[in-house]
Scaffold this active site. Sequence first.
Site, PDB file in Angstrom:
ATOM      1  N   GLY A 119       0.833  -1.191   0.000  1.00  0.00           N
ATOM      2  CA  GLY A 119       0.000   0.000   0.000  1.00  0.00           C
ATOM      3  C   GLY A 119       0.871   1.246   0.000  1.00  0.00           C
ATOM      4  CB  CYS A 120       0.395   4.632  -1.400  1.00  0.00           C
ATOM      5  SG  CYS A 120      -1.264   5.032  -0.838  1.00  0.00           S
ATOM      6  CE1 TYR A 121      -1.225   8.526   4.142  1.00  0.00           C
ATOM      7  CE2 TYR A 121      -3.100   7.302   3.304  1.00  0.00           C
ATOM      8  CZ  TYR A 121      -2.523   8.507   3.679  1.00  0.00           C
ATOM      9  OH  TYR A 121      -3.251   9.665   3.599  1.00  0.00           O
TER      10      TYR A 121
END
Lengths: 333, 333, 333, 333
Positions: free
Chosen positions: C144-146
């Site tokens: 995921g990006c976060y």
Amino acid sequence: MGIRVAVAGASGYAGGELLRLLAGHPEFDLIAATAHSQAGQHVTSVHPQLAGLDLTLGSTDAATLSDADLVFLALPHGQSGTLAARLPAGVKVVDLGADFRLESAEQWTRYYGGGHAGTWTYGLPELPGARAAIAGSDRVANTGCYAATIILALAPLIAAGVADPEDVVVVASSGTSGAGRNPKAHLLGSEVMGDLAPYKVGAHQHVAEIKQATGAASLSMTPVLAPMPRGILATVTAKRRNGGDPREALQAAYVDEPFVHVLAEGVWPHTAATSGSNSCHLQATVDVDSGRIIVVSALDNLGKGAAGQAVQNANIMFGLPETAGLSVFGVAP
Amino acid sequence: MGIRVAVAGASGYAGGELLRLLAGHPEFDLIAATAHSQAGQHVTSVHPQLAGLDLTLGSTDAATLSDADLVFLALPHGQSGTLAARLPAGVKVVDLGADFRLESAEQWTRYYGGGHAGTWTYGLPELPGARAAIAGSDRVANTGCYAATIILALAPLIAAGVADPEDVVVVASSGTSGAGRNPKAHLLGSEVMGDLAPYKVGAHQHVAEIKQATGAASLSMTPVLAPMPRGILATVTAKRRNGGDPREALQAAYVDEPFVHVLAEGVWPHTAATSGSNSCHLQATVDVDSGRIIVVSALDNLGKGAAGQAVQNANIMFGLPETAGLSVFGVAP
Amino acid sequence: MGIRVAVAGASGYAGGELLRLLAGHPEFDLIAATAHSQAGQHVTSVHPQLAGLDLTLGSTDAATLSDADLVFLALPHGQSGTLAARLPAGVKVVDLGADFRLESAEQWTRYYGGGHAGTWTYGLPELPGARAAIAGSDRVANTGCYAATIILALAPLIAAGVADPEDVVVVASSGTSGAGRNPKAHLLGSEVMGDLAPYKVGAHQHVAEIKQATGAASLSMTPVLAPMPRGILATVTAKRRNGGDPREALQAAYVDEPFVHVLAEGVWPHTAATSGSNSCHLQATVDVDSGRIIVVSALDNLGKGAAGQAVQNANIMFGLPETAGLSVFGVAP
Amino acid sequence: MGIRVAVAGASGYAGGELLRLLAGHPEFDLIAATAHSQAGQHVTSVHPQLAGLDLTLGSTDAATLSDADLVFLALPHGQSGTLAARLPAGVKVVDLGADFRLESAEQWTRYYGGGHAGTWTYGLPELPGARAAIAGSDRVANTGCYAATIILALAPLIAAGVADPEDVVVVASSGTSGAGRNPKAHLLGSEVMGDLAPYKVGAHQHVAEIKQATGAASLSMTPVLAPMPRGILATVTAKRRNGGDPREALQAAYVDEPFVHVLAEGVWPHTAATSGSNSCHLQATVDVDSGRIIVVSALDNLGKGAAGQAVQNANIMFGLPETAGLSVFGVAP
């Protein structure tokens, strides 16, 4: 007790700005605000900037609005006619939509489609003779946001014979609130930030309104969506006539106006300086290379271009000080 | 005739916002505004958003300011002390700088360097007992902008025993106007747009002020510069104590406050909703994973974080309605 | 002839970035890209930045994709499982969705709802042992990006015993492209410009992924939507252990990494410097007041946080140079 | 071993973009980059987006640059002449400044002041005959950023007899990187965000260059600073001649060009789609009301408007594929 006012179509951006201005107005008492799909919600669910205002949105129908002395219509274009017809004659109305702006039914149908609802007093007080007409009207059609920006720049120059009404060229950029609050992919923050995007090139519906109000005979207009929430900057050029001075013509037209400011020589308007205000800033020069007049006009599309303009018209209709509840000063930076 | 007010240091962003608020204030008459290098210029050369205000900036000296009943100091940190000492005793003063905020001379020197000018009444009216102190003072030290955002979120939770004063963690992002108007390369639009940039990590000068006003014992603060002109959003977390409800503690503290709004449950503050206003929006929850209290606080760094706060303090000092000349509502979008 | 690759779900922002990277990749030949409602459109109707790429979007089904040697899935969460099951075993797959990231079915259901599709090799090459696992896998779950932003900051500190895995506190702000391309009112440009808005406070689905990959025992995470199209800035704080030096621990972990840069001492990461690249910038310090470790991490949520990361994983899966088709350098300003 | 290249004036925005492009170029080896006040600093202190590039800035003098086969000059206007004169004859030079663009010494002095340094081959390869001239030159003058945007839109229409060279009207908005990196108050993020600000109205120095390259006889140009870091959008209008079709004329001119894209009918260029690329997007129509031709042109002022253009010219000068090291595709959103 003050003048009772209501806002129909309060969930959009112009509606929200109207609520903000009316909540701080010394003479108007906000008694109702209505919405379509968001009827029944507390106003702060829709406009979180109004925290502290205790108001629930009603549904947009004549019954909810008829107790008011004054109704502002901030509805999608084409919806004002039906509702206005059902309001009692004694209720004054300012329509922020386009329905009643145009004199020509043919032009209406060309740009908006459908049948023409009629023509109301055109609500731009700074035009010659407009104040008296507005003061004497119960129904006033507020200007379009691009139209207000461009008309204030152009009308005095054509009237004074300084600008040729043929072959006017306008490029005008607007903040995204002018495109409304309906969620559309091209209006997402991811798309608009860092972007300048032209649209309706040579086909914007405000052309008819601008020509009607200024006497421009032909006008090319390119609207551009700009990466900012508010503000319109219009660059208006026209061929110079009679060696006239465009800046002097603007100064003569607006010397006594509280909201229209011709800036000091050499100082050009920029949109941020008008944000949150009801002011329009203007400057003009003669282009060294082409001999064309260039006028630049800046205002807040939700202020002098919509809600502020509507309150100014309402002030005139009720004989109040024209600046009541409005700010001359922008919120900047 | 109203109360005569003057602004020293009117060329910066806080100074400009003060002028905007004072120009619309019902009781204060703006009689002078001063600047350093821009003394002698018309105010609109420095603040084009004030077109329509006829005022020339004077030079910042005691003589220019001494005719006022009230002087706002919006000077660089460290410059208020000398000027304040030269103002007549009868002139009330609100200092927007840091000079008189801290009780501890040692903390002052640690964070700001140089000698400590002294300690004035701390001007955050929503703190317990603060209103009476401000009303009884002729000299008031306005809060810092980050400090106001964080103190309003944290003070009631520590006071109510809901939050542990040890190990408070804060990350707070500010719009660029908080960094001032001096031209620096890292503040250019080209640099800040599209960017989030932390600075003074673990070393911000407001930490001392926040600890003093809240009773926090240790506090880690990471400030971040955000790509917007105005607004501060602070995320404040602390260990929960005694199973208390942080939202209830905030509501109890601010139930009667006109400018501090605990939002409806589940609705989180965001900065744009406070822009141009003197309001602070708050929300709190207990984190499901860590058990920490999370409070989010939003305000306009030039409004409740600086100029609006200063006017609110001045209203109290003169026994005026606390909301005079201030707006509860944000200018959004 | 190169390696044949296809992208399923090419109409979103991560999909568009994948197409951009693949169109410039020296070894991958883009043979198909698919979409749902926009199937049948030319790619430039959906991604105007790809003018010059001659490609029509197909429909997202296994038949269209099965000719590829490698398929990237950039579908909404929960849709990868079904499609992946229908792809031939010999087709390598990188899933940019969340479906196969978590080891715990219980955590999956808690954060995403519905049934757990399974667990694939976790695709963050900079984690210890990850490269060999990715190289040996036909199915890889992209981060995921976060999660990528925070794991790169935190994992080495916990692994080295420098940071306490209890009571980690994270505040992370993301550009709006992280919220996707579906038109929603709160994502309109008018809403997000000039605004910082927290959401899913204490309840973000990436918490499970971060804890799984770092060994953090408890973690409070506050995500904030920031007014920029791209970029994530995470501030990660944890209690310091054993007097360790967090910056040295980061340097030791990443000294040979082409895409992870521990900046020069005292220089803090900012998002714009990573825009358009596959790089992550890191810095760490020990907070003077609280003794907490503060790590700041910045990357491009569409780059190292999604599409760039996916290409890096694919490079490893095919034994290509890990930097093929990727840029270390950001596009700034 | 590749072609040895150096960049003089590498600390500005165009210089930084050149370094980014050259660091990824397959044939050019970056051997030196120089600066003025920042000489001696590591390149990442000045351009943090280049983390991973190991290079220290040298001082801008002929000795540092003479080892190169090719030197790019990215100096302030007026400084290229002296330095170029001191470079060995065998060193090829691309000047990104204005010094050698104009044929007329009188026009140079009118717009830039001071003495005219001379005239080099004008480096816009898409103009008729330009490629051969560039390929045969050791010294090439890169276009101005506004000039490139407007010339690509206008030149084919005048050449084809579709547009009247008299009375061309242009309004063009630029991102702030076009205004350079020197810190000035009006370029602060606080000032430019949310703002559109015209400048040099009717007096921009690129008018001379545009007229020289297009054959326009008179041209009114209004430049506007827009709230975004990169991008230029130009709206170019001219009277239509001979009933010609402007879109067909553009298509005919650019059908084989890799970097100039005439978009699908009805699709208008917008700046974000060109960001980070060397592409220019074009569209044209005939205005329904005025009969004027309207052409809209978009490009990245640091890409096709400066550094990308310079690399394209250099590729031609060395007989390399024209697209080497350049991207056709924009980084969006």
